[in-house]
Write a protein that holds these residues in place. Sequence first.
Motif, short mmCIF file in Angstrom:
data_model
loop_
_atom_site.label_atom_id
_atom_site.label_comp_id
_atom_site.label_asym_id
_atom_site.label_seq_id
_atom_site.Cartn_x
_atom_site.Cartn_y
_atom_site.Cartn_z
N PRO A 47 0.85 -1.20 0.00
CA PRO A 47 0.00 0.00 0.00
C PRO A 47 0.89 1.25 0.00
N SER A 48 0.38 2.33 -0.64
CA SER A 48 1.22 3.51 -0.80
C SER A 48 1.60 4.11 0.56
N ASN A 49 0.73 3.93 1.54
CA ASN A 49 1.07 4.49 2.85
C ASN A 49 1.85 3.50 3.74
N GLY A 50 2.34 2.43 3.12
CA GLY A 50 3.16 1.48 3.88
C GLY A 50 2.32 0.54 4.73
N LEU A 51 2.94 -0.38 5.42
CA LEU A 51 2.22 -1.31 6.29
C LEU A 51 3.15 -1.82 7.37
N SER A 52 2.61 -2.61 8.28
CA SER A 52 3.45 -3.28 9.27
C SER A 52 3.86 -4.62 8.67
#
Length: 459
Positions: free
Chosen positions: A400-405
Amino acid sequence: MSILIVDDEEVLQDVLGALVREEGHEAIAARTGEEALALLEREEVDLVLLDLMLPGLSGMEVLRQAREQDPDLVVVVITAFSSIEGAIDAMKKGAFHYIPKPFKNEEVRLTIRKGLERRQLKAENRALKEQLHGRFGFDRIIGKSKPIQQVFDLIRLAAPSKSNILILGDSGTGKELVAKAIHHNSKRRNGPFVTVNSGSMPADLLESNLFGHVKGSFTGAISNKKGLFELATGGSIFFDEIGNIPLETQAKLLRVIQEKEFMRLGGVEVLKAEVRIIAATNANLEDLVERGAFREDLYYRLNVITISLPPLRKRAEDIPLIANHFLNTYARENEKPIREIASGAMQLLMDYHWPGNVRELENAVERAVVLSTGSILDVDLLPQTVRQPTELQLPAAMLPSNGLSLKDAVSAYERQLIVKALQASGGVQKKAAELLNVKPTTLHEMMKRLAISVESLAS
Ligand SMILES: Nc1ncnc2c1ncn2[C@@H]1O[C@H](COP(=O)(O)OP(=O)(O)OP(=O)(O)O)[C@@H](O)[C@H]1O
Ligand SMILES: [Mg+2]
C-alpha cells in the motif's frame, strides 16, 4: 553328491554303502525312519535309498515327510519282492523308482545315476524360476533410505507368514508393488496373484466378481462364472482400495475371512477360500471406521500386519536412485541416447514435494526422456510444477502507498496459508503440516499464536 541309505539291516547298509562310494558319492547311513528324518533336516541330501520295511516309523511315512520337507528330493524305494504293492503305492506318493529285493548291483547303480540326473534338472528349473521371481521381488522396489529399508524388513518378515496384510500409503507410493513383492516372496509364489479393483463398483457386481455366480442366479447370469476368490486359490488376492468396498460386501468378506469358505451367488456348493488376503488403501481406515463407513471387525481382521509406505518427500535421498532407474528404463524403451540427469535438474527433483509420489516422479522422467534429444536430462525438460518452487507460484505481494506493518502483513499471510492448508486437508492437522512442510507441533503453535481453530474453519 550325498546319498542317504535307510535300512536296518547291517549287510545291506554295507553293500549299498560300497556301491554308492564306488559311484563317487558320499554315503550316509540311517537305521530307522526317525533317524533318517532327523538326518534329512540336518544334512544336504540329494537322493535317498529307502527300505520300506523299517522298525518303528514306516518307510511310507518317511517318504511322505521327507518329500514334504523337500519336494525335489529323489527317493528310491527298495523292497522285498513280496511287497511289490507297497512299492507301487510309494511311486504314487512321489517315489522316483523302486527296486525289488534281491537286487542286482547294476540296477542300483543305474537308478542312482538317473535319480541324480532328475535331481539336477529340478534344481536347475528351480533356479530359473527363482530368477524370474527376482524380477517381481524386492529388486523392483528401489530405495536405500531408512524408511524404505524398514519396509523391506517388514516384507521379508511378513511374506512367508500366513497372516493377512494391510498396506497403507498415499497414492503412488508403491502399494501394489509391495503387494506383489509379498506374494512373490511367500510360499504361495507359484500360485496366482489376483487383484480386486474395489473401485466404485456397485455391491452386487463386486460380489459376483468376488464369489462368482451360477447360471440363472440373476438376469444376465447366462453361465456359471468363477469368482476371483476361486481364481486365486493357492495364491494371494489383493484388494486394492479396500476402503471403497460397500458395507454390505464388507460383511460378506468378513464371513469369508472367518470361515475360510464361500458360495457362488445362487450356488449351493460350499467352496474353500484357500487364499491369502493382502489389502491396500490410501484412505485413513480408522477414520472410516469411526464414521461407520468401514466395519471395525473387518478392519481388525485385515490389519494383522500393517506396512506403511512413506511419501516420497519423506525419503528424498531415494529420489536420485529412482529417477536414474526410470531414466534408464525409459531411455531403453524409447531408444533414446539420454543417460544422465544434470545436477541442477536433480536438485529440483529432490526439492519438489511430489504429491503424486513415485508415480509422479516416474511420469516426469518418462516425459523428459520422450521430449529429450541429447544425452542429458536438464531443467528445461522437467514439468513446470517441478521447475517452479512453490513460493514463486504465490501471488505477487502488494505494498500500500502508505506502507504497512511487515510483521502484521506476514502474519496475515501466514494465517491465510494455514487456513487454506487446513481446509485442503479436511481439518487434519498432520496433513496440513505436511502441505506446509512444517512439523505438526510447529503448526499447532502457529495456530495458537494466530488464533486459528479447526472448528472455525467449517463455517
Ligand atoms: N520404490 C519404488 N521403486 C521403483 N518404482 C516404484 C517404487 N514405488 C513405486 N514405484 C512405481 O510407481 C508406480 C506407482 O506404484 P503403485 O501402483 O504400486 O502405487 P500405489 O501405491 O498402488 O498407488 P495408488 O494408490 O495410486 O494405486 C508404479 O509404476 C511403480 O512401479
Ligand atoms: Mg495401487
